[in-house]
Design a protein around this motif. Structure first.
Motif, PDB file in Angstrom:
ATOM      1  N   ASP A  61      48.829  70.675 -18.743  1.00  0.00           N
ATOM      2  CA  ASP A  61      48.251  71.940 -19.187  1.00  0.00           C
ATOM      3  C   ASP A  61      46.783  72.090 -18.758  1.00  0.00           C
ATOM      4  O   ASP A  61      45.899  72.290 -19.579  1.00  0.00           O
ATOM      5  N   ILE A  62      46.553  72.019 -17.453  1.00  0.00           N
ATOM      6  CA  ILE A  62      45.200  72.135 -16.922  1.00  0.00           C
ATOM      7  C   ILE A  62      44.915  73.579 -16.521  1.00  0.00           C
ATOM      8  O   ILE A  62      45.697  74.206 -15.802  1.00  0.00           O
ATOM      9  N   SER A  63      43.793  74.101 -16.998  1.00  0.00           N
ATOM     10  CA  SER A  63      43.319  75.417 -16.587  1.00  0.00           C
ATOM     11  C   SER A  63      41.871  75.277 -16.117  1.00  0.00           C
ATOM     12  O   SER A  63      41.054  74.648 -16.794  1.00  0.00           O
ATOM     13  N   LEU A  64      41.580  75.860 -14.956  1.00  0.00           N
ATOM     14  CA  LEU A  64      40.200  75.844 -14.464  1.00  0.00           C
ATOM     15  C   LEU A  64      40.025  76.945 -13.440  1.00  0.00           C
ATOM     16  O   LEU A  64      40.992  77.478 -12.891  1.00  0.00           O
ATOM     17  N   THR A  65      38.767  77.284 -13.193  1.00  0.00           N
ATOM     18  CA  THR A  65      38.447  78.315 -12.218  1.00  0.00           C
ATOM     19  C   THR A  65      37.380  77.795 -11.262  1.00  0.00           C
ATOM     20  O   THR A  65      36.583  76.918 -11.606  1.00  0.00           O
ATOM     21  N   VAL A  66      37.389  78.355 -10.059  1.00  0.00           N
ATOM     22  CA  VAL A  66      36.374  78.059  -9.051  1.00  0.00           C
ATOM     23  C   VAL A  66      35.940  79.389  -8.458  1.00  0.00           C
ATOM     24  O   VAL A  66      36.785  80.218  -8.093  1.00  0.00           O
ATOM     25  N   GLU A  67      34.642  79.608  -8.384  1.00  0.00           N
ATOM     26  CA  GLU A  67      34.129  80.855  -7.828  1.00  0.00           C
ATOM     27  C   GLU A  67      33.899  80.705  -6.330  1.00  0.00           C
ATOM     28  O   GLU A  67      33.749  79.595  -5.807  1.00  0.00           O
ATOM     29  N   ARG A  68      33.849  81.823  -5.633  1.00  0.00           N
ATOM     30  CA  ARG A  68      33.610  81.821  -4.186  1.00  0.00           C
ATOM     31  C   ARG A  68      32.257  81.155  -3.879  1.00  0.00           C
ATOM     32  O   ARG A  68      31.249  81.458  -4.511  1.00  0.00           O
ATOM     33  N   GLY A  69      32.267  80.231  -2.931  1.00  0.00           N
ATOM     34  CA  GLY A  69      31.053  79.541  -2.540  1.00  0.00           C
ATOM     35  C   GLY A  69      30.690  78.353  -3.418  1.00  0.00           C
ATOM     36  O   GLY A  69      29.716  77.657  -3.152  1.00  0.00           O
ATOM     37  N   GLN A  70      31.483  78.098  -4.446  1.00  0.00           N
ATOM     38  CA  GLN A  70      31.194  76.995  -5.364  1.00  0.00           C
ATOM     39  C   GLN A  70      31.765  75.686  -4.833  1.00  0.00           C
ATOM     40  O   GLN A  70      32.793  75.659  -4.150  1.00  0.00           O
TER      41      GLN A  70
ATOM     42  N   LYS B 206      28.164  67.971   3.479  1.00  0.00           N
ATOM     43  CA  LYS B 206      26.925  68.558   2.961  1.00  0.00           C
ATOM     44  C   LYS B 206      26.552  69.801   3.762  1.00  0.00           C
ATOM     45  O   LYS B 206      26.064  70.790   3.208  1.00  0.00           O
ATOM     46  N   ARG B 207      26.785  69.771   5.074  1.00  0.00           N
ATOM     47  CA  ARG B 207      26.484  70.926   5.912  1.00  0.00           C
ATOM     48  C   ARG B 207      27.373  72.112   5.519  1.00  0.00           C
ATOM     49  O   ARG B 207      26.927  73.250   5.460  1.00  0.00           O
ATOM     50  N   LEU B 208      28.653  71.827   5.240  1.00  0.00           N
ATOM     51  CA  LEU B 208      29.558  72.890   4.793  1.00  0.00           C
ATOM     52  C   LEU B 208      29.084  73.477   3.458  1.00  0.00           C
ATOM     53  O   LEU B 208      29.178  74.687   3.228  1.00  0.00           O
ATOM     54  N   ALA B 209      28.571  72.611   2.589  1.00  0.00           N
ATOM     55  CA  ALA B 209      28.046  73.088   1.304  1.00  0.00           C
ATOM     56  C   ALA B 209      26.871  74.035   1.524  1.00  0.00           C
ATOM     57  O   ALA B 209      26.754  75.071   0.865  1.00  0.00           O
ATOM     58  N   GLU B 210      26.014  73.692   2.470  1.00  0.00           N
ATOM     59  CA  GLU B 210      24.858  74.541   2.776  1.00  0.00           C
ATOM     60  C   GLU B 210      25.296  75.890   3.343  1.00  0.00           C
ATOM     61  O   GLU B 210      24.572  76.882   3.224  1.00  0.00           O
ATOM     62  N   GLU B 211      26.482  75.914   3.968  1.00  0.00           N
ATOM     63  CA  GLU B 211      27.013  77.157   4.541  1.00  0.00           C
ATOM     64  C   GLU B 211      27.855  77.950   3.536  1.00  0.00           C
ATOM     65  O   GLU B 211      28.514  78.927   3.893  1.00  0.00           O
ATOM     66  N   ASN B 212      27.848  77.501   2.278  1.00  0.00           N
ATOM     67  CA  ASN B 212      28.538  78.187   1.181  1.00  0.00           C
ATOM     68  C   ASN B 212      30.054  78.204   1.332  1.00  0.00           C
ATOM     69  O   ASN B 212      30.726  79.142   0.878  1.00  0.00           O
ATOM     70  N   MET B 213      30.615  77.187   1.960  1.00  0.00           N
ATOM     71  CA  MET B 213      32.058  77.028   1.976  1.00  0.00           C
ATOM     72  C   MET B 213      32.537  76.647   0.581  1.00  0.00           C
ATOM     73  O   MET B 213      31.966  75.755  -0.053  1.00  0.00           O
ATOM     74  N   THR B 214      33.553  77.338   0.087  1.00  0.00           N
ATOM     75  CA  THR B 214      34.139  76.973  -1.199  1.00  0.00           C
ATOM     76  C   THR B 214      34.910  75.665  -1.033  1.00  0.00           C
ATOM     77  O   THR B 214      35.765  75.558  -0.148  1.00  0.00           O
ATOM     78  N   MET B 215      34.590  74.668  -1.862  1.00  0.00           N
ATOM     79  CA  MET B 215      35.195  73.346  -1.696  1.00  0.00           C
ATOM     80  C   MET B 215      35.569  72.751  -3.051  1.00  0.00           C
ATOM     81  O   MET B 215      34.837  72.906  -4.026  1.00  0.00           O
ATOM     82  N   ILE B 216      36.703  72.065  -3.060  1.00  0.00           N
ATOM     83  CA  ILE B 216      37.081  71.222  -4.193  1.00  0.00           C
ATOM     84  C   ILE B 216      37.228  69.808  -3.628  1.00  0.00           C
ATOM     85  O   ILE B 216      38.001  69.588  -2.695  1.00  0.00           O
ATOM     86  N   ILE B 217      36.466  68.884  -4.186  1.00  0.00           N
ATOM     87  CA  ILE B 217      36.328  67.556  -3.591  1.00  0.00           C
ATOM     88  C   ILE B 217      36.721  66.496  -4.606  1.00  0.00           C
ATOM     89  O   ILE B 217      36.051  66.327  -5.636  1.00  0.00           O
ATOM     90  N   VAL B 218      37.809  65.792  -4.346  1.00  0.00           N
ATOM     91  CA  VAL B 218      38.145  64.602  -5.118  1.00  0.00           C
ATOM     92  C   VAL B 218      37.393  63.434  -4.496  1.00  0.00           C
ATOM     93  O   VAL B 218      37.522  63.168  -3.295  1.00  0.00           O
ATOM     94  N   THR B 219      36.582  62.766  -5.288  1.00  0.00           N
ATOM     95  CA  THR B 219      35.740  61.707  -4.727  1.00  0.00           C
ATOM     96  C   THR B 219      35.516  60.584  -5.726  1.00  0.00           C
ATOM     97  O   THR B 219      35.570  60.796  -6.943  1.00  0.00           O
ATOM     98  N   HIS B 220      35.263  59.391  -5.202  1.00  0.00           N
ATOM     99  CA  HIS B 220      34.859  58.258  -6.038  1.00  0.00           C
ATOM    100  C   HIS B 220      33.376  57.968  -5.857  1.00  0.00           C
ATOM    101  O   HIS B 220      32.865  57.008  -6.422  1.00  0.00           O
ATOM    102  N   GLU B 221      32.701  58.803  -5.074  1.00  0.00           N
ATOM    103  CA  GLU B 221      31.276  58.586  -4.808  1.00  0.00           C
ATOM    104  C   GLU B 221      30.447  59.461  -5.742  1.00  0.00           C
ATOM    105  O   GLU B 221      30.289  60.655  -5.518  1.00  0.00           O
ATOM    106  N   MET B 222      29.913  58.830  -6.764  1.00  0.00           N
ATOM    107  CA  MET B 222      29.185  59.566  -7.783  1.00  0.00           C
ATOM    108  C   MET B 222      27.890  60.166  -7.238  1.00  0.00           C
ATOM    109  O   MET B 222      27.520  61.301  -7.580  1.00  0.00           O
ATOM    110  N   ASP B 223      27.180  59.417  -6.392  1.00  0.00           N
ATOM    111  CA  ASP B 223      25.918  59.930  -5.846  1.00  0.00           C
ATOM    112  C   ASP B 223      26.152  61.171  -5.002  1.00  0.00           C
ATOM    113  O   ASP B 223      25.385  62.137  -5.065  1.00  0.00           O
TER     114      ASP B 223
END
Length: 256
Positions: free
Chosen positions: A25-34, A192-209
């Protein structure tokens, strides 16, 4: 049409493999560019949730919407195949183990989908491939085969291949976890470059930093539920849930 204006919306997502309930029962939202990061232990449901977004792991229950269109529609088989193939053209996904075709050059890996799915000519696809490979710093390897590349180079080609479809949304499933430590940063720099270009991304990661430095929001998942979510400075420095604190303590101790 969705009655919500969120770019990505997951409503009451449930997923079971037999008797094993992986998403609850997971509900979540992601906005454009987030940029949204998902952290959690192995088996917490992170990758299953990511794969459900483009219906690679179809949900048992619930809905997924992308830019006002429901992804996981219940349709007759042939109509569903057409629908989901169209939806997947808007979602780029980068996996842990690259998934490049070993018998194809870098150029062929990147040009294949735009030619097959979008009807680009060979010249158009080649120009697009050159642009995207240059974007990820891999243009000089355009005629290499995957066996001639390092792990970090393969993953950058995989990112270029996803970007060549001009996706609205990029999904990264532990994109650096199979890499040697010295190769991780070159892939992170591309993300990081994609983030700067406002690409909407969902990232599963084990890298906390990395999650702390790139993501707008971070979700901590455990046993198929989102335990806590918020800005990275809250999740990593002042989480409210004991399960989150316990996970971060173990992760930080394990990494030190």
């Amino acid at each position: 049409m969705s009655d919500q204006q969120h770019f990505v919306e997951i409503r009451h997502a449930q997923k079971s493999f037999g008797k094993l309930e992986v998403l609850k029962d997971i509900s979540l939202t992601v906005e454009r560019g987030q940029i949204v990061g998902i952290i959690g232990s192995s088996g917490s449901g992170k990758s299953t949730l990511l794969r459900a977004i483009n219906d690679l792991d179809p949900l048992t229950g619930g809905e997924i919407w992308l830019d006002g269109v429901q992804v996981n529609k219940t349709l007759p088989h042939r109509k569903y195949e057409k629908h989901i193939n169209e939806m997947r053209q808007h979602v780029g996904m980068v996996f842990q183990h690259f998934n490049l075709f070993p018998h194809m050059t870098v150029r062929e890996n990147v040009t294949m989908a735009p030619m097959l799915l979008k009807g680009l000519s060979a010249d158009e696809a080649n120009e697009l491939a050159r642009q995207q490979l240059d974007h990820v710093g891999m243009l000089e390897r355009i005629d290499y085969y995957p066996s001639q590349l390092s792990g970090g180079q393969k993953q950058r080609v995989a990112i270029a291949r996803a970007l060549a479809m001009k996706p609205k949304l990029m999904l990264f499933d532990e994109a650096t976890s199979a890499l040697d430590p010295e190769l991780v940063e070159e892939v992170n720099q591309v993300m990081k470059r994609l983030a700067e270009e406002n690409m909407t991304m969902i990232i599963v990661t084990h890298e906390m930093d990395f999650a702390a430095s790139v993501c707008d929001r971070v979700l901590f998942m455990d046993k198929g539920v989102v335990v806590e979510e918020g800005p990275p400075e809250v999740i990593f420095k002042n989480p409210t849930q004991e399960r989150t604190r316990e996970f971060l303590r173990k992760h930080i101790e394990g990494a030190s």
